[in-house]
Enzyme design. Structure first.
Site, PDB file in Angstrom:
ATOM      1  CE  LYS A   1      -3.081  -0.196  -0.586  1.00  0.00           C
ATOM      2  NZ  LYS A   1      -4.881  -0.712  -1.843  1.00  0.00           N
ATOM      3  N   GLY A   2       1.488   1.258  -0.349  1.00  0.00           N
ATOM      4  CA  GLY A   2       2.701   2.282  -0.604  1.00  0.00           C
ATOM      5  C   GLY A   2       2.888   2.896  -2.117  1.00  0.00           C
TER       6      GLY A   2
ATOM      7  CB  THR B   1       4.659  -1.975  -4.865  1.00  0.00           C
ATOM      8  OG1 THR B   1       3.431  -1.918  -4.505  1.00  0.00           O
ATOM      9  CG2 THR B   1       5.726  -1.484  -3.931  1.00  0.00           C
ATOM     10  NE  ARG B   2       0.576  -4.547  -9.759  1.00  0.00           N
ATOM     11  CZ  ARG B   2       0.788  -5.160 -10.101  1.00  0.00           C
ATOM     12  NH1 ARG B   2       0.752  -4.879 -11.264  1.00  0.00           N
ATOM     13  NH2 ARG B   2       1.280  -6.752  -9.752  1.00  0.00           N
TER      14      ARG B   2
ATOM     15  CB  SER C   1      -3.917   2.641   2.619  1.00  0.00           C
ATOM     16  OG  SER C   1      -4.453   2.050   1.132  1.00  0.00           O
TER      17      SER C   1
ATOM     18  CE  LYS D   1      -3.420  -1.482  -6.859  1.00  0.00           C
ATOM     19  NZ  LYS D   1      -3.174  -2.116  -5.637  1.00  0.00           N
TER      20      LYS D   1
ATOM     21  NE  ARG E   1     -11.143  -0.997  -2.327  1.00  0.00           N
ATOM     22  CZ  ARG E   1      -9.919  -2.285  -2.346  1.00  0.00           C
ATOM     23  NH1 ARG E   1      -8.545  -1.565  -1.495  1.00  0.00           N
ATOM     24  NH2 ARG E   1      -9.702  -3.291  -3.180  1.00  0.00           N
TER      25      ARG E   1
ATOM     26  CG  HIS F   1      -7.752   5.822   3.417  1.00  0.00           C
ATOM     27  ND1 HIS F   1      -7.577   6.515   3.415  1.00  0.00           N
ATOM     28  CD2 HIS F   1      -7.840   5.228   2.190  1.00  0.00           C
ATOM     29  CE1 HIS F   1      -6.219   5.925   2.623  1.00  0.00           C
ATOM     30  NE2 HIS F   1      -6.786   5.273   2.160  1.00  0.00           N
TER      31      HIS F   1
END
Length: 374
Positions: free
Chosen positions: A131-132, A134-135, A220, A337, A339, A341
């Site tokens: 959740k940083g 990376t994708r 996240s 991706k 979303r 919070h």
């Protein structure tokens, strides 16, 4: 007279038989000639062949692996070696080979069969964090013609290490000389055994860590889990021991992942700091081209990915890639991706921020970068 007529009919029959044999041989020869020259390759594949193709295309397993495939550079027949000193050469590599490049933008390059090229261990790995960002980083990198990456997360160094290094290498896409093989699995960063295993494979591996404010990252992380399990307890009940009165619960993975300094200490036992690049998840959103410039420099790549590739999507709240030529719309990461919070009590967020502050300061010192989370 009768015998003479019989002889005529017999000779005629023999001639007809010879003509039939001749034409039959011509047809057989023609068939084999066409098969040998490849015309038969256009015939429909068998079901077994289609199943093998599905197993070969590793990107088909990834929920987002094809999102930006039209933006990737097409394969080439020949290319010069890269200036990167870390990429080993191999004279047998003559063409690119993976199904990930099928459907890439057309250019004057010569496409080649995906049975050519060489499968190599990755020279660079995005090892964290969950959740940083990376994708997004991986998909931005895959625009670069000198980067070939696995779309799905292999999880080799944390889950499937017993399958062996050859199994791992077989997952990799084929590459040309000068191209970099990459993969990303964010859980590597927090897996105790991962650094030693990566070092055993190649102690020269370049390691990229995408970090984000650990408080925002934890929220996240919780949001993603909540979307899959709506019955999940509240964030505060998981983050704090003994309800709101207790201390921060570091046993909860969403909290534990944010202890970046502790995880980095584990990796520094096997790799020098010069092998790491720390990418800011916040700047990857606010200035994607700037962060991508740093990443390309670290990998020894020419700066190909730049401002011209991005636009900011106000709805999702992060940058997307501009539509490629011939495409009807821009390319953004999937619906998982960006979303919204859930609302977390301010007091809980303050307590988490106080908890992370000394770890953040230590991480700034270790990495040589102040990410400004305090």
């Amino acid at each position: 007279m009768g015998c003479s007529g019989c002889r005529v009919r017999l000779n005629f029959g023999k001639a007809l038989s010879r003509v039939s044999v001749f034409f039959t041989m011509v047809l057989i020869f023609t068939y084999f000639f066409y098969c040998l020259t490849g015309v038969c390759d256009s015939a429909p594949r068998t079901l077994h062949g289609q199943q093998q193709l599905l197993h070969t295309d590793y990107d088909a397993l990834d929920d987002l692996g094809r999102v930006f495939h039209k933006l990737r550079a097409p394969p080439r027949l020949f290319r010069a070696a890269s200036a990167s000193a870390s990429a080993p050469s191999n004279a047998n590599r003559t063409s690119s080979a993976h199904a990930e490049q099928v459907g890439a933008d057309e250019s004057d390059a010569i496409p080649v069969s995906n049975t050519f090229g060489t499968k190599r261990f990755p020279q660079a790995i995005i090892i964290g964090v969950k959740k940083g960002g990376t994708r997004a980083l991986l998909e931005f990198l895959r625009i670069h013609p000198d980067v070939r990456a696995v779309g799905a997360e292999p999880h080799f160094f944390d889950r499937f290490y017993d399958k062996g290094l050859e199994w791992y290498r077989d997952l990799m896409p084929r590459t040309l000389d000068g191209q970099i093989t990459m993969e990303k699995t964010p859980s590597y960063f927090v897996t105790k055994e991962a650094p030693g295993r990566v070092c055993t494979m190649n102690r020269q591996t370049k390691l990229i860590v995408v970090v984000r404010d650990p408080v925002t990252r934890a929220v996240s992380d919780y949001t993603q889990t909540l979307s899959k399990n709506p019955g999940l307890p509240s964030f505060q009940s998981l983050a704090l021991k003994n309800s709101s009165a207790g201390p921060i619960d570091t046993a909860w993975s969403a909290v534990r992942i944010g202890l970046y300094a502790k995880h980095l200490e584990n990796w520094l036992q096997f790799f020098p700091l010069s092998h790491f690049l720390f990418v800011s998840g916040e700047r990857l959103v606010s200035d994607p081209a700037g962060e991508m410039g740093r990443v390309q420099d670290f990998l020894g790549l020419k700066r190909v990915v730049s401002d011209k590739h991005f636009y900011f999507n106000q709805t999702k709240g992060f940058p997307c890639l501009k539509k490629p030529e011939g495409s009807s719309r821009p390319r953004c990461l999937g619906k998982s991706k960006g979303r919204p919070h859930p609302l977390i009590p301010t007091e809980v967020l303050h307590r988490l921020r106080d908890f992370y502050r000394p770890f953040n300061q230590r991480f700034y010192q270790m990495s040589g970068q102040d990410f400004g989370w305090d």
